[in-house]
Motif scaffolding. Structure first.
Motif, PDB file in Angstrom:
ATOM      1  N   GLU A 406       0.860  -1.178   0.000  1.00  0.00           N
ATOM      2  CA  GLU A 406       0.000   0.000   0.000  1.00  0.00           C
ATOM      3  C   GLU A 406       0.900   1.233   0.000  1.00  0.00           C
ATOM      4  O   GLU A 406       1.588   1.516   0.985  1.00  0.00           O
ATOM      5  N   ALA A 407       0.908   1.945  -1.118  1.00  0.00           N
ATOM      6  CA  ALA A 407       1.820   3.083  -1.305  1.00  0.00           C
ATOM      7  C   ALA A 407       1.039   4.388  -1.179  1.00  0.00           C
ATOM      8  O   ALA A 407       0.639   4.982  -2.181  1.00  0.00           O
ATOM      9  N   ASN A 408       0.831   4.838   0.046  1.00  0.00           N
ATOM     10  CA  ASN A 408       0.092   6.084   0.274  1.00  0.00           C
ATOM     11  C   ASN A 408       0.962   7.330   0.143  1.00  0.00           C
ATOM     12  O   ASN A 408       0.447   8.442   0.206  1.00  0.00           O
ATOM     13  N   PHE A 409       2.251   7.132  -0.053  1.00  0.00           N
ATOM     14  CA  PHE A 409       3.175   8.267  -0.100  1.00  0.00           C
ATOM     15  C   PHE A 409       3.317   8.835  -1.511  1.00  0.00           C
ATOM     16  O   PHE A 409       3.987   9.849  -1.708  1.00  0.00           O
ATOM     17  N   ILE A 410       2.701   8.197  -2.500  1.00  0.00           N
ATOM     18  CA  ILE A 410       2.720   8.732  -3.858  1.00  0.00           C
ATOM     19  C   ILE A 410       1.287   8.932  -4.322  1.00  0.00           C
ATOM     20  O   ILE A 410       0.366   8.261  -3.856  1.00  0.00           O
ATOM     21  N   GLU A 411       1.087   9.847  -5.251  1.00  0.00           N
ATOM     22  CA  GLU A 411      -0.250  10.205  -5.698  1.00  0.00           C
ATOM     23  C   GLU A 411      -0.631   9.447  -6.969  1.00  0.00           C
ATOM     24  O   GLU A 411       0.167   9.356  -7.910  1.00  0.00           O
ATOM     25  N   PRO A 412      -1.847   8.903  -7.011  1.00  0.00           N
ATOM     26  CA  PRO A 412      -2.289   8.219  -8.223  1.00  0.00           C
ATOM     27  C   PRO A 412      -2.669   9.214  -9.315  1.00  0.00           C
ATOM     28  O   PRO A 412      -2.928  10.397  -9.043  1.00  0.00           O
ATOM     29  N   ALA A 413      -2.709   8.732 -10.548  1.00  0.00           N
ATOM     30  CA  ALA A 413      -3.203   9.548 -11.649  1.00  0.00           C
ATOM     31  C   ALA A 413      -4.704   9.744 -11.474  1.00  0.00           C
ATOM     32  O   ALA A 413      -5.350   9.104 -10.649  1.00  0.00           O
ATOM     33  N   HIS A 414      -5.291  10.633 -12.266  1.00  0.00           N
ATOM     34  CA  HIS A 414      -6.698  10.979 -12.086  1.00  0.00           C
ATOM     35  C   HIS A 414      -7.633   9.814 -12.362  1.00  0.00           C
ATOM     36  O   HIS A 414      -8.726   9.754 -11.795  1.00  0.00           O
ATOM     37  N   ASP A 415      -7.218   8.865 -13.204  1.00  0.00           N
ATOM     38  CA  ASP A 415      -8.091   7.714 -13.456  1.00  0.00           C
ATOM     39  C   ASP A 415      -7.864   6.591 -12.446  1.00  0.00           C
ATOM     40  O   ASP A 415      -8.514   5.560 -12.507  1.00  0.00           O
ATOM     41  N   LYS A 416      -6.923   6.789 -11.533  1.00  0.00           N
ATOM     42  CA  LYS A 416      -6.609   5.816 -10.469  1.00  0.00           C
ATOM     43  C   LYS A 416      -6.246   4.445 -11.034  1.00  0.00           C
ATOM     44  O   LYS A 416      -6.523   3.409 -10.428  1.00  0.00           O
ATOM     45  N   GLN A 417      -5.609   4.438 -12.190  1.00  0.00           N
ATOM     46  CA  GLN A 417      -5.115   3.203 -12.786  1.00  0.00           C
ATOM     47  C   GLN A 417      -3.603   3.239 -12.960  1.00  0.00           C
ATOM     48  O   GLN A 417      -3.020   2.341 -13.569  1.00  0.00           O
ATOM     49  N   ASP A 418      -2.979   4.262 -12.433  1.00  0.00           N
ATOM     50  CA  ASP A 418      -1.527   4.425 -12.550  1.00  0.00           C
ATOM     51  C   ASP A 418      -1.108   5.476 -11.532  1.00  0.00           C
ATOM     52  O   ASP A 418      -1.954   6.079 -10.862  1.00  0.00           O
TER      53      ASP A 418
END
Length: 604
Positions: A406-418
């Motif tokens: 679980e990588a909460n320290f980086i932000e996902p892209a807007h589609d939450k697929q990358d």
């Protein structure tokens, strides 16, 4: 975004659709330019205090979702966020548009619902009040992108209670229509979102008018003309199964592929929603039947498979109900063998507090027969990258290694697929690659590969020499795996484990094949995380050959099954033919007997 008051539609029917029903082509049209005097009027009246948003932006905005299931996941996230407001379920199902008998996609939850102000925020672009670190949604754009990616139109029904639970005056019902079809067909040059609000007063549902009655009536007419519902009574009926609070989203005029078929397939499986046009990847013909059963492949086209691993932690009092049947959550970590936990501390800025990340890594339970591998990366409990191949394919190194973090320290892209490719993400990728390589070097011999450690390799060669080569390898029964409780939903059919001449734990002497089998049987009840001995040492070429033989046997079994079915059918046909022949013979014998009797009669 204006809350509603455009003129009526160009006609009723509700079955009106866009000329182009393919999502990736629906944005290619000439947009009308607003006359200059309209801009001048707007400037004089102060209407330029807000930015105008052209309807084409609805489509452009939705193209952030390359994958339809990613859009569905956004709507599921909204319901999961409502757990804090008492939500216990989210239903995803097929419904029917009674105006034209076309399928619709339904989402319904029992969360807190939205009051009139909340539903307007939901329909606006880029507005979000989700500031909690635990909430999945954060950009205020998911509802618009997801609904418009799935279909050309969406209508929302939401019921909320604000203030005292015992005060009916605080109960509101709101309806909002986001219709790309309406905006396109009426040639609007601004996004118009008609909305209706009601309240409970003395036990009755009465209109709640914020502007003028004319505006309210205009919104009602647009909704009735361009939605699947033909009257105000039909609209209000949609609240009957919502309960005291909750939200229902209906997406209709669903997008189609280039062949004129719906992107979403509701017909092939009554308990699932499938995606069309999903290939089987690079698997060979012999492997396809086996590989396609694995969740790493099925999640590409099966919504049930995808949602089963969509959230890292299993819910205590919340269910995803897909087409009437609850989705069984799967924890990928529980499906690994020879697991190991590696702690990674991200190299973030000095002024930020980053919690160390736990990375669970192990072999897929199907190893080494199937080469499934990859890292499953979650963010705030939500799956972002499933089976991410941080190592290149084509090499045995890293084969069958699966990880979860679980990588909460980086932000996902807007589609939450990358994830956004920041320096933090690039360093994470390098670290995960190293974790897989180190794990492979340490434990690859446990699933039958030649040890990479020189000391173990020399003992391996001695083992092969004394045992007469790989041909003397002993095969355990597949029941051993089931005895250890490793049956799983990840692969419906499992195959025989491999037990071979092993190395002693300290590497000082070799075990005979009989002793190795006896020790393995004694260890069947133990947690595999604690097994540190070499339970399998095979040459990599041999294991590849073994995999090919397993695939060939699987294919041969299917051929024999088909042949058996054909033979049974042929036997049935022959039995039927034999009975028919017997019947004809009996009939001929009877006729012959009658003729003989006639010939033997005396002449008068």
């Amino acid at each position: 975004m204006p809350v509603a008051m455009a003129g009526g539609s160009s006609g009723g029917g509700g079955g009106q659709v866009l000329d182009c029903r393919s999502f990736w082509k629906a944005g290619a049209y000439e947009a009308p330019a607003a006359p200059t005097h309209e801009f001048q009027d707007a400037l004089e009246t102060g209407d330029f205090d807000r930015a105008r948003v052209h309807p084409k932006f609805l489509h452009t905005n939705a193209t952030s979702h390359k994958w339809a299931f990613g859009a569905i996941a956004e709507l599921l996230d909204n319901a999961v966020d409502e757990i804090n407001n008492g939500a216990t379920f989210i239903k995803v199902d097929k419904s029917i548009n009674l105006k034209d008998n076309s399928p619709m996609l339904l989402f319904q939850d029992d969360g807190g619902g939205m009051d009139p102000e909340g539903v307007r925020r939901c329909m606006s672009l880029g507005f979000s009040t989700k500031k909690s670190k635990n909430l999945i949604g954060q950009y205020g754009n998911g509802f618009k992108t997801s609904t418009m990616r799935l279909g050309a139109d969406a209508i929302v029904f939401t019921r909320a209670i604000r203030g005292s639970l015992f005060s009916c005056s605080n109960v509101t019902l709101s309806i909002g229509l986001l219709s790309y079809t309406f905006l396109r067909r009426t040639m609007k040059d601004d996004i118009v979102v008609p909305m209706l609000d009601f309240k409970i007063q003395d036990g009755d549902i009465v209109p709640l008018v914020y502007g003028s009655q004319g505006d309210w009536d205009s919104s009602l007419k647009i909704i009735l003309d361009w939605s699947p519902f033909s009257s105000k009574e039909e609209l209000l009926q949609q609240f009957q199964d919502v309960g005291s609070h909750g939200t229902k989203v209906v997406v209709y005029n669903l997008w189609m592929n280039d062949d004129g078929l719906l992107e979403l397939d509701f017909e092939d499986d009554d308990e699932d929603i499938l995606l069309r046009d999903q290939g089987s990847g690079g698997a060979t013909k012999g492997q396809k039947e086996i590989v396609q059963q694995h969740i790493s492949h099925r999640l590409r086209f099966s919504l049930r498979a995808y949602t089963s691993i969509l959230y890292l932690k299993k819910f205590d009092n919340f269910r995803i109900i897909l087409r009437g049947k609850a989705v069984e959550q799967i924890c990928i970590t529980d499906e690994l063998k020879f697991k190991k936990v590696v702690t990674y501390k991200p190299q973030a800025a000095h002024d930020s507090q980053v919690v160390p990340v736990k990375v669970d890594v192990g072999f897929a339970k199907e190893a080494p027969i199937l080469g499934i591998f990859g890292m499953n990366v979650y963010h705030k409990n939500r799956l972002i990258m499933p089976f991410w191949k941080v190592l290149q394919e084509g090499s045995s190194r890293g084969r069958s290694v699966v990880g979860v973090l679980e990588a909460n320290f980086i932000e996902p892209a807007h589609d939450k697929q990358d994830f956004e490719r920041t320096p933090l993400f690039i360093r994470l990728e390098a670290k995960l690659r190293q974790i897989i390589v180190d794990f492979w070097k340490e434990k690859c011999h446990l699933i039958g590969y030649q040890p990479t450690d020189p000391h173990l390799r020399s003992q391996y060669k001695a083992t092969l020499k004394d045992s007469g080569g790989p041909a003397q390898v002993h095969h355990k029964a597949s029941s051993a795996r089931r005895t250890r409780g490793l049956s799983s939903n990840l692969l419906p059919e499992t195959y025989d484990d491999i037990a071979v001449v092993g190395l002693a734990n300290n590497g000082s002497h070799l075990q005979s094949s009989g002793q190795a089998e006896e020790n393995n049987m004694e260890l069947e009840g133990l947690d595999e995380d604690l097994v540190e001995f070499g339970s399998g040492v095979l040459d990599s070429n041999f294991i590849e050959k073994l995999s090919e033989e397993n695939i060939a046997l699987f294919s041969r079994r299917e051929e024999l099954r088909q042949r058996d079915t054909q033979l049974k059918r042929k036997i049935g046909d022959l039995v039927h033919e034999l009975e028919e022949t017997k019947r004809k013979c009996d009939q001929l014998a009877t006729e012959l007997k009658v003729r003989k009797n006639k010939q033997n009669l005396p002449s008068m």
